[in-house]
Design an enzyme around this catalytic site. Structure first.
Site, PDB file in Angstrom:
ATOM      1  N   ALA A  39      -2.890 -20.509   3.935  1.00 10.23           N
ATOM      2  CA  ALA A  39      -4.239 -20.734   3.414  1.00 10.23           C
ATOM      3  C   ALA A  39      -4.852 -19.382   3.076  1.00 10.23           C
ATOM      4  O   ALA A  39      -4.446 -18.347   3.617  1.00 10.23           O
ATOM      5  CB  ALA A  39      -5.102 -21.453   4.443  1.00 10.23           C
ATOM      6  N   THR A  56       3.481 -22.779  -0.235  1.00  2.02           N
ATOM      7  CA  THR A  56       3.743 -21.653  -1.135  1.00  2.02           C
ATOM      8  C   THR A  56       3.015 -20.406  -0.621  1.00  2.02           C
ATOM      9  O   THR A  56       1.925 -20.522  -0.068  1.00  2.02           O
ATOM     10  CB  THR A  56       3.213 -21.986  -2.548  1.00  2.02           C
ATOM     11  OG1 THR A  56       3.892 -23.154  -3.010  1.00  2.02           O
ATOM     12  CG2 THR A  56       3.454 -20.846  -3.536  1.00  2.02           C
ATOM     13  N   GLY A  57       3.618 -19.244  -0.858  1.00  2.00           N
ATOM     14  CA  GLY A  57       2.924 -17.993  -0.539  1.00  2.00           C
ATOM     15  C   GLY A  57       3.756 -17.077   0.337  1.00  2.00           C
ATOM     16  O   GLY A  57       4.865 -17.440   0.756  1.00  2.00           O
ATOM     17  N   GLU A  87       0.410 -28.404  -3.910  1.00  3.16           N
ATOM     18  CA  GLU A  87       0.177 -28.299  -2.460  1.00  3.16           C
ATOM     19  C   GLU A  87      -0.642 -29.489  -1.965  1.00  3.16           C
ATOM     20  O   GLU A  87      -0.346 -30.073  -0.913  1.00  3.16           O
ATOM     21  CB  GLU A  87      -0.544 -26.988  -2.138  1.00  3.16           C
ATOM     22  CG  GLU A  87       0.348 -25.776  -2.343  1.00  3.16           C
ATOM     23  CD  GLU A  87      -0.375 -24.451  -2.213  1.00  3.16           C
ATOM     24  OE1 GLU A  87       0.316 -23.429  -2.084  1.00  3.16           O
ATOM     25  OE2 GLU A  87      -1.611 -24.416  -2.252  1.00  3.16           O
ATOM     26  N   ASP A 124       2.111 -24.976   5.438  1.00  6.09           N
ATOM     27  CA  ASP A 124       1.614 -24.155   4.326  1.00  6.09           C
ATOM     28  C   ASP A 124       0.615 -23.123   4.847  1.00  6.09           C
ATOM     29  O   ASP A 124       0.048 -23.272   5.936  1.00  6.09           O
ATOM     30  CB  ASP A 124       0.947 -25.064   3.274  1.00  6.09           C
ATOM     31  CG  ASP A 124       0.793 -24.376   1.916  1.00  6.09           C
ATOM     32  OD1 ASP A 124       1.185 -23.197   1.777  1.00  6.09           O
ATOM     33  OD2 ASP A 124       0.280 -25.013   0.990  1.00  6.09           O
TER      34      ASP A 124
HETATM   35  C1  5RP Z   1      -0.822 -20.707  -2.705  1.00  2.90           C
HETATM   36  C2  5RP Z   1      -1.630 -20.831  -1.475  1.00  2.90           C
HETATM   37  C3  5RP Z   1      -1.247 -19.991  -0.308  1.00  2.90           C
HETATM   38  O1  5RP Z   1      -1.024 -20.826   0.786  1.00  2.90           O
HETATM   39  C4  5RP Z   1      -2.369 -19.037  -0.009  1.00  2.90           C
HETATM   40  O2  5RP Z   1      -2.675 -18.312  -1.179  1.00  2.90           O
HETATM   41  C5  5RP Z   1      -1.991 -18.075   1.113  1.00  2.90           C
HETATM   42  O3  5RP Z   1      -0.972 -17.231   0.674  1.00  2.90           O
HETATM   43  P1  5RP Z   1      -0.402 -16.042   1.558  1.00  2.90           P
HETATM   44  O4  5RP Z   1       0.375 -16.669   2.657  1.00  2.90           O
HETATM   45  O5  5RP Z   1       0.443 -15.254   0.605  1.00  2.90           O
HETATM   46  O6  5RP Z   1      -1.575 -15.240   2.063  1.00  2.90           O
HETATM   47  O7  5RP Z   1      -2.571 -21.589  -1.386  1.00  2.90           O
HETATM   48  O8  5RP Z   1      -1.363 -21.452  -3.766  1.00  2.90           O
END
Ligand code: 5RP
Length: 223
Positions: free
Chosen positions: A83, A28-29, A103, A81
């Site tokens: 981070a 997610t993100g 996640e 994913d």
């Molecule tokens: C979501 C997460 C995301 O992987 C983390 O916040 C990184 O997000 P982004 O790619 O938008 O910087 O843990 O719960």
């Protein structure tokens, strides 16, 4: 290259870890959104995805990628994913997008965790980014006090003037001011506190690979 371009770069680079004919675990993100967009270009070569959030599910389905329930799938070969922070051992802080519980579940059912991140996420010691912790609402005050005793400053994440409600119907506490020098021990300890659903330290479910977007291109870190 700006941060958005670095995210696109690592999102596309992650395609090399997708196994043809299989189901891929999807995080997610904003970085994962770039990966999902790239995944759409090879959607005919995969069976589908297990998703870690309602937001990613919506995006996957909109692009025509079938989404499977995690209970329908025994093991995934790879989970991709982002981070909020990652250290030199592949331990991470995650949950900035409030999806940490699902996640961690999808990461746990995957043989390999490939983290995709821009270089701003690489740190020496985890804890600069406020640590997300998903909690059962009735336990939030007690859990916040426990973090204060550890030297942190904890607050409930808000959205539109009310506590944010996760995909699992729970709340998120964000904890500032921690220096997480032993992520494995920290995750083990906090996970045992009553009312903690998931702590956003991913040390037991660490990354095996990080595709790091840098101004010189994608660097591959292996842990
Ligand atoms: C979501 C997460 C995301 O992987 C983390 O916040 C990184 O997000 P982004 O790619 O938008 O910087 O843990 O719960």
């Amino acid at each position: 290259m700006n941060q958005d371009e670095l995210k696109t770069l690592v999102g596309q680079a992650a395609l090399q870890y997708v196994v043809p004919g299989q189901i891929v675990g999807v995080g997610t993100g904003s970085t994962v959104n770039k990966f999902i967009d790239a995944l759409a270009s090879i959607k005919d070569q995969i069976k589908g995805a297990v998703s870690s959030s309602e937001a990613s599910t919506i995006r996957l389905k909109a692009l025509g990628i079938p989404v499977f329930d995690s209970n329908e799938v025994s093991e995934l070969s790879v989970y991709i994913d982002g981070a909020d922070e990652i250290n030199a051992l592949g331990h991470m802080v995650k949950g900035g997008g409030a999806a940490l519980t699902r996640e961690k579940i999808v990461a746990a059912q995957s043989k390999m965790f490939v983290c995709i991140a821009d270089e701003s996420k690489l740190v020496n010691v985890l804890g600069e980014f406020p640590l997300p912790v998903e909690v059962i609402p009735m336990a939030s005050s007690r859990i916040m006090s426990q973090f204060v005793q550890m030297g942190g400053q904890a607050q409930i994440r808000m959205k539109d003037g009310a506590p944010l409600v996760t995909d699992n119907g729970q709340h998120i506490i964000d904890v500032k001011g921690l220096k997480i020098k032993d992520p494995v021990a920290f995750e083990t300890q906090v996970s045992q506190w009553p009312g903690v659903v998931t702590v956003g330290v991913f040390a037991h479910q660490k990354a095996q690979v990080c595709l790091l977007g840098t101004s010189e291109g994608v660097k591959t870190l292996k842990f």
